[in-house]
Scaffold this motif. Structure first.
Motif, mmCIF file in Angstrom:
data_model
loop_
_atom_site.group_PDB
_atom_site.id
_atom_site.type_symbol
_atom_site.label_atom_id
_atom_site.label_comp_id
_atom_site.label_asym_id
_atom_site.label_seq_id
_atom_site.Cartn_x
_atom_site.Cartn_y
_atom_site.Cartn_z
ATOM 1 N N VAL A 243 16.747 -4.953 -5.538
ATOM 2 C CA VAL A 243 15.943 -5.468 -4.430
ATOM 3 C C VAL A 243 16.295 -4.736 -3.142
ATOM 4 O O VAL A 243 15.423 -4.387 -2.343
ATOM 5 C CB VAL A 243 16.148 -6.984 -4.277
ATOM 6 N N VAL A 244 17.591 -4.469 -2.932
ATOM 7 C CA VAL A 244 18.014 -3.705 -1.750
ATOM 8 C C VAL A 244 17.391 -2.318 -1.773
ATOM 9 O O VAL A 244 16.870 -1.829 -0.762
ATOM 10 C CB VAL A 244 19.554 -3.608 -1.694
ATOM 11 N N LEU A 245 17.444 -1.667 -2.935
ATOM 12 C CA LEU A 245 16.869 -0.324 -3.062
ATOM 13 C C LEU A 245 15.382 -0.329 -2.734
ATOM 14 O O LEU A 245 14.879 0.525 -2.006
ATOM 15 C CB LEU A 245 17.110 0.210 -4.473
ATOM 16 N N ALA A 246 14.661 -1.321 -3.286
ATOM 17 C CA ALA A 246 13.214 -1.375 -3.060
ATOM 18 C C ALA A 246 12.890 -1.692 -1.613
ATOM 19 O O ALA A 246 11.938 -1.140 -1.043
ATOM 20 C CB ALA A 246 12.589 -2.414 -3.985
ATOM 21 N N PHE A 270 4.668 -6.087 2.843
ATOM 22 C CA PHE A 270 5.332 -6.127 1.562
ATOM 23 C C PHE A 270 5.599 -4.725 1.037
ATOM 24 O O PHE A 270 4.904 -3.802 1.444
ATOM 25 C CB PHE A 270 4.482 -6.880 0.561
ATOM 26 N N VAL A 271 6.582 -4.590 0.127
ATOM 27 C CA VAL A 271 6.942 -3.271 -0.365
ATOM 28 C C VAL A 271 6.854 -3.249 -1.884
ATOM 29 O O VAL A 271 6.764 -4.291 -2.534
ATOM 30 C CB VAL A 271 8.380 -2.903 0.071
ATOM 31 N N LYS A 272 6.893 -2.041 -2.421
ATOM 32 C CA LYS A 272 6.948 -1.923 -3.869
ATOM 33 C C LYS A 272 8.209 -2.600 -4.376
ATOM 34 O O LYS A 272 9.284 -2.465 -3.789
ATOM 35 C CB LYS A 272 6.961 -0.445 -4.281
ATOM 36 N N GLY A 273 8.074 -3.330 -5.499
ATOM 37 C CA GLY A 273 9.200 -4.082 -6.037
ATOM 38 C C GLY A 273 10.126 -3.217 -6.870
ATOM 39 O O GLY A 273 10.096 -1.980 -6.808
ATOM 40 N N CYS A 277 10.199 -3.657 -13.158
ATOM 41 C CA CYS A 277 8.958 -4.415 -13.303
ATOM 42 C C CYS A 277 7.773 -3.476 -13.511
ATOM 43 O O CYS A 277 6.906 -3.728 -14.350
ATOM 44 C CB CYS A 277 8.748 -5.291 -12.072
ATOM 45 N N TYR A 278 7.744 -2.380 -12.743
ATOM 46 C CA TYR A 278 6.656 -1.411 -12.905
ATOM 47 C C TYR A 278 6.696 -0.793 -14.300
ATOM 48 O O TYR A 278 5.653 -0.585 -14.935
ATOM 49 C CB TYR A 278 6.757 -0.333 -11.825
ATOM 50 N N ILE A 283 2.992 0.508 -15.074
ATOM 51 C CA ILE A 283 2.396 0.980 -13.826
ATOM 52 C C ILE A 283 3.294 2.089 -13.265
ATOM 53 O O ILE A 283 4.511 1.902 -13.161
ATOM 54 C CB ILE A 283 2.294 -0.163 -12.802
ATOM 55 N N PRO A 284 2.731 3.228 -12.899
ATOM 56 C CA PRO A 284 3.546 4.306 -12.322
ATOM 57 C C PRO A 284 4.284 3.804 -11.082
ATOM 58 O O PRO A 284 3.708 3.103 -10.243
ATOM 59 C CB PRO A 284 2.516 5.391 -11.965
ATOM 60 N N TYR A 285 5.544 4.173 -10.959
ATOM 61 C CA TYR A 285 6.342 3.710 -9.825
ATOM 62 C C TYR A 285 6.218 4.693 -8.664
ATOM 63 O O TYR A 285 6.372 5.884 -8.861
ATOM 64 C CB TYR A 285 7.813 3.578 -10.236
#
Length: 285
Positions: A243-246, A270-273, A277-278, A283-285
């Motif tokens: 979560v910190v990284l995202a 909001f940011v990419k999670g 999860c992707y 889903i491409p990250y």
């Protein structure tokens, strides 16, 4: 060196009493008091002067009474304000607290030595809140003594209360805060002896001692239990790494050379999670 380590370095009631009437006077039913005493500074443990000599205050101050959740619980359920005063007056007589003969239950000593604490490299804060100072129960106010070492920093943090900070001794503090997401500019000021600065409830704020000698300040809060959330410690040490990284979007390493680039790349909410999860969703990250 991992980024989180570098950034951390950089940002460096208990059961209620049953009321009973005695001679027409409201008092609590005092039972099992020893079991109700919450963990806190020992009333008999007084640090040596050397342990607090490096910060302002009185090294030989007598210890405050041991915090007691039973007293707070009874204060919360007292029928009237006058009953709360009676409880505080009778605290020692009823065995609810260990008060010295010269110390009443409506006096709290902010001296570090009275609270059995050791100052850190930048100083120490002593907070008189509802838990440590039961007399504040239902009064919607708390107070703190902030003892800054030379050049000491009280790092970014927030409270569930508005704070008014006043410099009590000779010296200058550089202060600053950021508010909600619609206010992008940091508000920063220097304040000197007897000057005050207000930090709105929930704002992330900090103070830096600008002097080569210790400085003391007194803070007032609009909540008897203001709490404190130290941003770097709580976020980096207690939040899931992914979560910190995202949330920050930082590279494998961060250095003084790429800090500005890193700062400008932090995404807005909001940011990419998290990547897992992707991957799970294809889903491409």
């Amino acid at each position: 060196m991992r980024t989180s380590a570098i950034i951390i370095g950089a940002l460096s009631a208990a059961a209620y009493a049953k009321p009973v009437a005695q001679n027409g006077r409201w008092t609590p039913e005092w039972q099992n008091l020893n079991a109700e005493v919450s963990a806190g500074p020992s009333a008999s443990a007084v640090p040596t002067p050397a342990s607090s000599a490096s910060v302002l205050g009185v090294p030989g101050a007598s210890p405050n009474p041991t915090p007691n959740s039973k007293l707070v619980a009874d204060l919360l359920t007292a029928p009237a304000g006058s009953d709360r005063i009676t409880l505080l007056q009778d605290a020692e007589k009823n065995g609810i607290a260990d008060f010295k003969a010269r110390r009443s239950s409506i006096v709290f000593d902010l001296n570090p030595a009275a609270n059995n604490v050791t100052a850190g490299a930048g100083g120490v804060v002593i907070t008189a809140d509802r838990k440590r100072f039961p007399a504040l129960t239902t009064l919607d106010v708390a107070v703190a003594g902030l003892f800054y070492q030379p050049c000491g920093l009280n790092p970014p943090h927030a409270h569930r209360a508005t704070e008014v900070l006043t410099v009590a001794t000779e010296g200058t503090l550089l202060t600053g805060f950021v508010f909600d997401n619609t206010a992008s500019t940091e508000i920063s000021e220097e304040i000197s002896q007897f000057q005050s600065f207000a930090f709105p409830e929930g704002s992330m704020h900090w103070q830096q001692n600008q002097e080569c000698h210790p400085v003391t300040a007194i803070a007032a809060f609009s909540n008897e239990d203001p709490g404190a959330i130290t941003t770097a410690n709580r976020f980096f040490k207690n939040t899931k790494q992914d979560v910190v990284l995202a949330a920050l979007g930082f590279p494998e390493q961060i250095t003084p050379e790429n800090f500005e680039q890193f700062k400008n790349q932090i995404p807005d909410p909001f940011v990419k999670g998290i990547k897992q999860c992707y991957d799970k969703c294809g889903i491409p990250y």
